[in-house]
Every structure is written in C-alpha cells, then in structure tokens.
Design a protein around this motif. Structure first.
Motif, PDB file in Angstrom:
ATOM      1  N   ARG A 122       0.814  -1.164  -0.152  1.00 18.68           N
ATOM      2  CA  ARG A 122       0.330  -0.018  -0.083  1.00 18.68           C
ATOM      3  C   ARG A 122       0.728   1.456   0.127  1.00 18.68           C
ATOM      4  NH1 ARG A 122      -4.984   0.773   2.096  1.00 18.68           N
ATOM      5  NH2 ARG A 122      -4.858   3.370   2.499  1.00 18.68           N
ATOM      6  N   PRO A 123       0.592   2.166  -1.103  1.00 18.79           N
ATOM      7  CA  PRO A 123       1.559   3.179  -0.699  1.00 18.79           C
ATOM      8  C   PRO A 123       1.133   4.354  -0.232  1.00 18.79           C
ATOM      9  CG  PRO A 123       0.243   3.444  -3.225  1.00 18.79           C
ATOM     10  CD  PRO A 123       0.461   1.921  -2.213  1.00 18.79           C
ATOM     11  N   GLU A 124       1.749   4.751   0.714  1.00 18.69           N
ATOM     12  CA  GLU A 124       1.498   6.077   1.394  1.00 18.69           C
ATOM     13  C   GLU A 124       1.964   7.055   1.418  1.00 18.69           C
ATOM     14  OE1 GLU A 124       0.401   4.832   5.475  1.00 18.69           O
ATOM     15  OE2 GLU A 124      -1.289   3.438   5.239  1.00 18.69           O
ATOM     16  N   GLY A 139       2.700   9.025 -13.339  1.00 22.62           N
ATOM     17  CA  GLY A 139       3.317   7.624 -13.387  1.00 22.62           C
ATOM     18  C   GLY A 139       2.596   6.706 -13.460  1.00 22.62           C
ATOM     19  N   CYS A 140       1.335   6.809 -12.290  1.00 20.90           N
ATOM     20  CA  CYS A 140       0.800   5.831 -12.109  1.00 20.90           C
ATOM     21  C   CYS A 140      -0.367   5.318 -13.381  1.00 20.90           C
ATOM     22  CB  CYS A 140      -0.662   6.477 -10.989  1.00 20.90           C
ATOM     23  SG  CYS A 140      -1.698   4.895 -10.712  1.00 20.90           S
ATOM     24  N   PRO A 141      -0.489   4.325 -13.800  1.00 18.33           N
ATOM     25  CA  PRO A 141      -0.460   3.323 -14.978  1.00 18.33           C
ATOM     26  C   PRO A 141      -1.939   3.266 -14.987  1.00 18.33           C
ATOM     27  CG  PRO A 141       0.697   1.791 -13.290  1.00 18.33           C
ATOM     28  CD  PRO A 141       1.046   3.563 -12.893  1.00 18.33           C
ATOM     29  N   ALA A 144      -4.637   6.178 -10.604  1.00 17.89           N
ATOM     30  CA  ALA A 144      -5.639   6.181  -8.908  1.00 17.89           C
ATOM     31  C   ALA A 144      -5.507   7.405  -8.074  1.00 17.89           C
ATOM     32  CB  ALA A 144      -4.999   4.687  -9.082  1.00 17.89           C
ATOM     33  N   ILE A 145      -4.028   8.043  -8.813  1.00 16.00           N
ATOM     34  CA  ILE A 145      -3.829   9.278  -8.002  1.00 16.00           C
ATOM     35  C   ILE A 145      -4.647  10.499  -8.953  1.00 16.00           C
ATOM     36  CG2 ILE A 145      -2.027  10.487  -7.245  1.00 16.00           C
ATOM     37  CD1 ILE A 145       0.093   7.941  -7.480  1.00 16.00           C
ATOM     38  N   ALA A 146      -5.054  11.033  -7.904  1.00 16.44           N
ATOM     39  CA  ALA A 146      -5.803  12.612  -8.554  1.00 16.44           C
ATOM     40  C   ALA A 146      -4.880  13.648  -7.516  1.00 16.44           C
ATOM     41  CB  ALA A 146      -7.130  12.739  -8.085  1.00 16.44           C
ATOM     42  N   HIS A 159      -9.126   1.568  -6.498  1.00 14.79           N
ATOM     43  CA  HIS A 159      -8.373   1.508  -7.675  1.00 14.79           C
ATOM     44  C   HIS A 159      -6.950   1.048  -7.682  1.00 14.79           C
ATOM     45  CE1 HIS A 159     -12.390   2.702  -7.703  1.00 14.79           C
ATOM     46  NE2 HIS A 159     -12.540   2.138  -9.038  1.00 14.79           N
ATOM     47  N   CYS A 160      -6.511   1.466  -6.346  1.00 13.88           N
ATOM     48  CA  CYS A 160      -5.266   1.520  -6.507  1.00 13.88           C
ATOM     49  C   CYS A 160      -4.412   0.375  -6.856  1.00 13.88           C
ATOM     50  CB  CYS A 160      -4.188   2.362  -5.340  1.00 13.88           C
ATOM     51  SG  CYS A 160      -2.789   1.505  -4.351  1.00 13.88           S
ATOM     52  N   LYS A 161      -3.907  -0.823  -7.488  1.00  9.40           N
ATOM     53  CA  LYS A 161      -3.138  -1.663  -7.559  1.00  9.40           C
ATOM     54  C   LYS A 161      -1.718  -2.434  -6.956  1.00  9.40           C
ATOM     55  CE  LYS A 161      -4.594  -2.787 -11.857  1.00  9.40           C
ATOM     56  NZ  LYS A 161      -4.378  -2.414 -13.089  1.00  9.40           N
ATOM     57  N   GLY A 162      -1.592  -0.911  -6.247  1.00  7.07           N
ATOM     58  CA  GLY A 162      -0.261  -1.022  -5.704  1.00  7.07           C
ATOM     59  C   GLY A 162       1.089  -1.848  -5.987  1.00  7.07           C
ATOM     60  N   CYS A 163       0.931  -1.227  -7.026  1.00  4.19           N
ATOM     61  CA  CYS A 163       2.410  -1.548  -8.176  1.00  4.19           C
ATOM     62  C   CYS A 163       3.680  -0.543  -7.607  1.00  4.19           C
ATOM     63  CB  CYS A 163       1.865  -1.517  -9.918  1.00  4.19           C
ATOM     64  SG  CYS A 163       1.569   0.407 -10.057  1.00  4.19           S
ATOM     65  N   LEU A 164       3.382  -0.069  -7.305  1.00  2.00           N
ATOM     66  CA  LEU A 164       4.440   0.971  -6.537  1.00  2.00           C
ATOM     67  C   LEU A 164       5.076   1.868  -7.615  1.00  2.00           C
ATOM     68  CD1 LEU A 164       5.687  -1.129  -3.641  1.00  2.00           C
ATOM     69  CD2 LEU A 164       3.879   0.647  -3.188  1.00  2.00           C
ATOM     70  N   ILE A 165       4.713   2.580  -8.608  1.00  2.00           N
ATOM     71  CA  ILE A 165       5.044   2.890  -9.403  1.00  2.00           C
ATOM     72  C   ILE A 165       5.473   4.524  -9.192  1.00  2.00           C
ATOM     73  CG2 ILE A 165       5.087   3.588 -11.890  1.00  2.00           C
ATOM     74  CD1 ILE A 165       4.603   0.813 -13.064  1.00  2.00           C
ATOM     75  N   CYS A 166       4.584   4.780  -8.458  1.00  2.00           N
ATOM     76  CA  CYS A 166       4.228   5.914  -7.960  1.00  2.00           C
ATOM     77  C   CYS A 166       5.434   6.270  -6.934  1.00  2.00           C
ATOM     78  CB  CYS A 166       3.073   6.301  -6.960  1.00  2.00           C
ATOM     79  SG  CYS A 166       2.861   5.243  -5.856  1.00  2.00           S
ATOM     80  N   LEU A 167       5.876   5.135  -6.042  1.00  2.00           N
ATOM     81  CA  LEU A 167       6.841   5.404  -5.358  1.00  2.00           C
ATOM     82  C   LEU A 167       8.351   5.345  -6.099  1.00  2.00           C
ATOM     83  CD1 LEU A 167       7.412   2.771  -1.987  1.00  2.00           C
ATOM     84  CD2 LEU A 167       9.057   3.281  -3.669  1.00  2.00           C
TER      85      LEU A 167
HETATM   86  S1  SF4 Z   1       1.327   1.801  -6.561  1.00  2.00           S
HETATM   87 FE1  SF4 Z   1       1.448   2.053  -8.317  1.00  2.00          FE
HETATM   88  S2  SF4 Z   1      -1.694   1.233  -9.148  1.00  2.00           S
HETATM   89 FE2  SF4 Z   1      -1.307   2.617  -6.529  1.00  2.00          FE
HETATM   90  S3  SF4 Z   1      -0.999   4.731  -6.514  1.00  2.00           S
HETATM   91 FE3  SF4 Z   1       0.964   3.794  -7.118  1.00  2.00          FE
HETATM   92  S4  SF4 Z   1       1.240   3.911  -8.893  1.00  2.00           S
HETATM   93 FE4  SF4 Z   1      -0.530   3.727  -9.046  1.00  2.00          FE
END
Ligand code: SF4
Ligand code: SF4
Length: 184
Positions: A122-124, A139-141, A144-146, A159-167
């Motif tokens: 879970r990204p926080e 960057g969120c594919p 799921a980020i506004a 809707h965030c799938k937890g891919c952690l690309i945002c991180l």
């Molecule tokens: S973890 Fe992935 S899906 Fe969730 S907000 Fe970050 S980039 Fe988007």
C-alpha cells in the motif's frame, strides 16, 4: 520478378526453415536498391549468421538462398513516362492518431471494478515532504492518483493496485510502502 519457379518462399521452404525467408527478402531488397554487390551481400549474411552461432551447413544453405534471389532479380529503373498520373495516386488522408491506435476513450465499468483488492503493498504519501511536483500523478498507470485543489496527490485506494510505480517516481521519497491490511 524472380525468374523461373524460384521465389524466396519456395527456396526458404526447401530449406525447411521459415526463418530463412528473411534472408531471401533481404537479398531481394538489396538487389532492388542497386546499392549492394553480391559479394557484400554474402559477407553480410555470413557474418550475421555466424554471430547467431548457426551450423556451417545452415549458413551455406542461406547463402545459396541469398544468391538465388539476388541473381533472379533485375534492377528496377523508374522511367518518368511510366509514373502513373497524379490523379491515380491515392493520397493517404490524415486521421487523428486516436483513430489508429487502440485507445480506451470511455472508462466503461472500470470504476466499478475495485482493483484495490489486488493490492498487497500500500503506497502512502508523506505530505510533509511532498513538493506537489505531480510526478506520481503522471506516472500512475491506473490513474489512481488525483490532485486536490492545492495540487497535492491523493491516492484512490479503491483502484490503486499497489504496483508502487508512484513510489519509484517520487524524487522526494515521500511515498512509502506498507503491507496492506485492508479487508475487502
Ligand atoms: S501503487 Fe501503482 S496503482 Fe497505486 S497509486 Fe501508485 S502507481 Fe498508482
Ligand atoms: S512525486 Fe512525490 S513529491 Fe511529487 S507530488 Fe508525488 S508524492 Fe509529492
């Protein structure tokens, strides 16, 4: 036109390898270009297939294919009087790029599918360090980020799938990952 019964396809088939077709087509292309000699073609095919580690016999068969195709073609000379009149030439119309690419223009029922249930990480966001650069938003594919009214990113956990690309995107390291504990 390739002479007699010879064609790149039939020769490639006789070699029993569809991949040999590329050698035949390549030979045809260089012959039609009129820029490359048969010796240069042989050298190029030999070098490339040796680099691929193919057997000497397979390389020899491919060289034969290249030579047969090359030798079966004639240079093409474009004669101005044979160029079709302009009205017979089909001009490709310009279409907007969205008409030619597989784009999803309407969200359909995507909103109803709570893909957040797939998340194990879970990204926080640590808003103390967030500079509102917006890179995580871009960057969120999953979109799921506004951004809120002040430009701060807000994660849609439904809707965030937890891919952690945002991180990975955050230059301030202000997004951290935690094990997901939410139940669905
Ligand atoms: S973890 Fe992935 S899906 Fe969730 S907000 Fe970050 S980039 Fe988007
Ligand atoms: S990438 Fe990091 S600093 Fe930039 S808006 Fe997102 S959380 Fe804030």
């Amino acid at each position: 036109m390739i002479s007699g019964n010879t064609s790149a396809l039939t020769i490639a088939e006789s070699l029993g390898k569809a991949s040999a077709l590329s050698v035949g087509l390549g030979a045809a292309a260089v012959r039609l270009s009129g820029l490359i000699t048969i010796e240069q073609l042989r050298e190029a095919v030999q070098m490339e297939l040796e680099e691929l580690g193919l057997d000497a016999q397979v390389i020899e068969e491919n060289l034969r294919l290249a030579e047969e195709v090359y030798g079966g073609l004639e240079n093409v000379t474009i004669q101005p009087e044979k160029v079709p009149p302009k009205e017979l030439v089909h001009e490709m119309a310009y279409d907007h790029v969205l008409l030619g690419t597989p784009s999803i223009l309407a969200p359909g029922n995507a909103e109803a599918r709570q893909t957040g249930s797939w998340r194990v990480e879970r990204p926080e966001i640590n808003y103390e360090h967030c500079t509102r650069c917006g890179l995580c938003f871009v960057g969120c594919p999953d979109g799921a980020i506004a951004l809120d009214e002040q430009g701060y990113p807000v994660i849609d956990y439904d809707h965030c799938k937890g891919c952690l690309i945002c991180l990975e995107q955050c230059p301030r390291h202000s997004i951290v990952s935690k094990k997901e504990v939410r139940s669905w």
